[in-house]
Design a protein around this motif. Structure first.
Motif, PDB file in Angstrom:
ATOM      1  N   ALA A   1       0.841  -1.200   0.000  1.00  0.00           N
ATOM      2  CA  ALA A   1       0.000   0.000   0.000  1.00  0.00           C
ATOM      3  C   ALA A   1       0.872   1.244   0.000  1.00  0.00           C
TER       4      ALA A   1
ATOM      5  N   ASP B   1      -0.632   4.339   0.961  1.00  0.00           N
ATOM      6  CA  ASP B   1      -1.199   5.284   1.927  1.00  0.00           C
ATOM      7  C   ASP B   1      -2.333   4.605   2.697  1.00  0.00           C
ATOM      8  N   GLU B   2      -2.998   5.391   3.550  1.00  0.00           N
ATOM      9  CA  GLU B   2      -4.088   4.862   4.376  1.00  0.00           C
ATOM     10  C   GLU B   2      -5.248   4.353   3.535  1.00  0.00           C
ATOM     11  N   TYR B   3      -5.551   5.056   2.451  1.00  0.00           N
ATOM     12  CA  TYR B   3      -6.654   4.640   1.581  1.00  0.00           C
ATOM     13  C   TYR B   3      -6.386   3.254   1.006  1.00  0.00           C
ATOM     14  N   GLU B   4      -5.157   3.016   0.574  1.00  0.00           N
ATOM     15  CA  GLU B   4      -4.836   1.715  -0.013  1.00  0.00           C
ATOM     16  C   GLU B   4      -4.789   0.608   1.030  1.00  0.00           C
ATOM     17  N   LEU B   5      -4.570   0.974   2.296  1.00  0.00           N
ATOM     18  CA  LEU B   5      -4.648  -0.037   3.357  1.00  0.00           C
ATOM     19  C   LEU B   5      -6.043  -0.648   3.415  1.00  0.00           C
ATOM     20  N   LYS B   6      -7.064   0.180   3.142  1.00  0.00           N
ATOM     21  CA  LYS B   6      -8.438  -0.340   3.110  1.00  0.00           C
ATOM     22  C   LYS B   6      -8.610  -1.344   1.966  1.00  0.00           C
TER      23      LYS B   6
ATOM     24  N   GLU C   1      -7.281  -4.563   3.160  1.00  0.00           N
ATOM     25  CA  GLU C   1      -8.243  -5.206   4.066  1.00  0.00           C
ATOM     26  C   GLU C   1      -9.314  -5.960   3.284  1.00  0.00           C
TER      27      GLU C   1
ATOM     28  N   HIS D   1       3.246   1.024   3.063  1.00  0.00           N
ATOM     29  CA  HIS D   1       2.769   1.933   4.101  1.00  0.00           C
ATOM     30  C   HIS D   1       2.212   1.089   5.255  1.00  0.00           C
ATOM     31  N   LYS D   2       2.964   0.973   6.310  1.00  0.00           N
ATOM     32  CA  LYS D   2       2.590   0.262   7.546  1.00  0.00           C
ATOM     33  C   LYS D   2       2.513  -1.258   7.388  1.00  0.00           C
TER      34      LYS D   2
END
Length: 404
Positions: free
Chosen positions: A98, A100-105, A108, A139-140
């Motif tokens: 990912a 960014d945060e959006y791509e973390l979703k 999921e 990212h994370k």
């Protein structure tokens, strides 16, 4: 009077789907005569021999789809086939990263699909990724698929060819389906008869299906896939590295692939093509195809179905080597952008379009009756799915005919 040769089953198309269907038919009814018509001089000259060679694990697809089941089962079946037959296989795995945060979703959602599909898929922290490939950047978190592997698709297709011909399947090369009159099939090399026709013609499957009254609401739109070789070494990347895809379309985005010999390449593109075998320049140009495809691509562009307009613009940019490379560099910590070599042999994805809704069809489509069966949408990951999918096709034929 010249008697036409007669076969129990005639299969159009000598790609991975045609070959595995012939194999499954011989497994179930060994006494039946089977012929494969292949318009080229050898098998696997199009999608089957031009794909990435990646055996996918089966977590991209919704749980109720044929793709989900066949990819999961096909991954296992193809790995076993390669091991049993001494074919090369690279157990390199895959990570999905990912930005960014959006791509973390997005990750999921892939994990949910993987869980529902019964696919091994694991969360990995940035620190844990170091053990898999220290060059991967995310990212994370990232997802890790241990069962993703790479094979040589031509080597695999040749193994199937040798197996089926040894069992009595005849392959007629340079023989193109033209039309039919009942059970008589007319080709550029004369006519033959059959009890049953199976259409696995890939880029031209819709044309043949329409002659039999099937797939009327569909047409095939070709998308060109190009790969670029990383020539500097084979060690800068240790695993397949993929971005989070847009799940509204069937394309997975530019990614790193580890080939069967550990080479590294990036790709593929999904560039709208203008005729079905639009590989290079004006080779295999057909005016009728060009006009028909241009008509549908213009409609998609004007109505912006499935965001075709932005997809077309973004994909066309990838003809630029620097843009292409730039997309891949987002997924790694360090790589020599000058280390990329030449573009590899392109492939064409035969993507089915619903003419009524102007949507790309995401799943396999199979239509037929007691006389013929038509594989209309054997798109990626059809190579991975081929063994269980062939069993499904033969089962459907048996149901339609009340026996084989």
């Amino acid at each position: 009077m010249i008697l036409m040769k007669h076969y129990s089953y005639l299969i159009v198309g000598g790609g991975i789907i045609g070959l595995t269907i012939a194999r499954e038919l011989k497994r179930k009814v060994s006494d039946k005569t089977i012929v494969i018509l292949e318009k080229e001089a050898d098998i696997a000259q199009h999608s089957s021999g031009r794909n990435s060679g990646v055996l996918h694990a089966g977590f991209y697809y919704s749980a109720d789809s044929l793709k989900a089941k066949f990819t999961r089962d096909g991954n296992r079946a193809m790995r076993e086939y390669c091991e049993t037959n001494g074919l090369r296989i690279n157990y390199c795995g895959k990570v999905i990263v990912a930005n960014d945060e959006y791509e973390l979703k997005g990750l999921e959602e892939l994990k949910r699909r993987g869980d529902r599909n019964g696919v091994e898929l694991y969360w990995k922290t940035e620190e844990e990724l170091m053990e898999i490939d220290p060059n991967v950047k995310t990212h994370k978190m990232a997802l890790y698929s241990p069962n993703t592997a790479s094979v040589d698709p031509i080597e695999v297709c040749n193994a199937f060819k040798q197996e089926v011909t040894a069992k009595g399947v005849e392959i007629r090369y340079n023989t193109q389906f033209k039309n039919h009159d009942g059970n008589t099939i007319h080709t550029n090399n004369g006519s033959i008869t059959c009890d049953y026709l199976i259409n696995a013609a890939g880029l031209y499957a819709d044309h043949i299906a329409h002659q039999y009254g099937f797939g009327r609401k569909y047409t095939i739109i070709p998308f060109k896939g190009i790969y670029l070789k990383y020539a500097e070494n084979k060690t800068d990347i240790a695993t397949n590295i993929y971005p989070v895809p847009n799940l509204k379309n069937p394309f997975l985005g530019v990614h790193f692939t580890k080939t069967v010999d550990n080479s590294i390449k990036i790709g593929p593109t999904a560039i709208p093509a203008f005729w079905r075998e639009n590989y290079k320049g004006f080779e295999r140009f057909r005016l009728g195809e060009f006009l028909q495809i241009l008509y549908y691509e213009a409609k998609l562009f004007l109505k912006n179905s499935f965001n075709f307009r932005s997809l077309a613009f973004e994909e066309m940019k990838k003809y630029s080597k620097s843009v292409f490379i730039g997309l891949s560099l987002k997924m790694v910590k360090k790589l020599d952008k000058d280390g990329f070599g030449h573009f590899l042999r392109p492939g064409i994805r035969a993507q089915l379009l619903n003419k009524e809704t102007l949507e790309l069809v995401q799943d396999f489509v199979l239509e037929g009756d007691e006389r013929s069966m038509h594989v209309l949408n054997a798109v990626s990951p059809a190579f991975t799915c081929s063994i269980p999918f062939a069993k499904y096709v033969v089962d459907q034929i048996e149901q339609k005919r009340g026996g084989l």
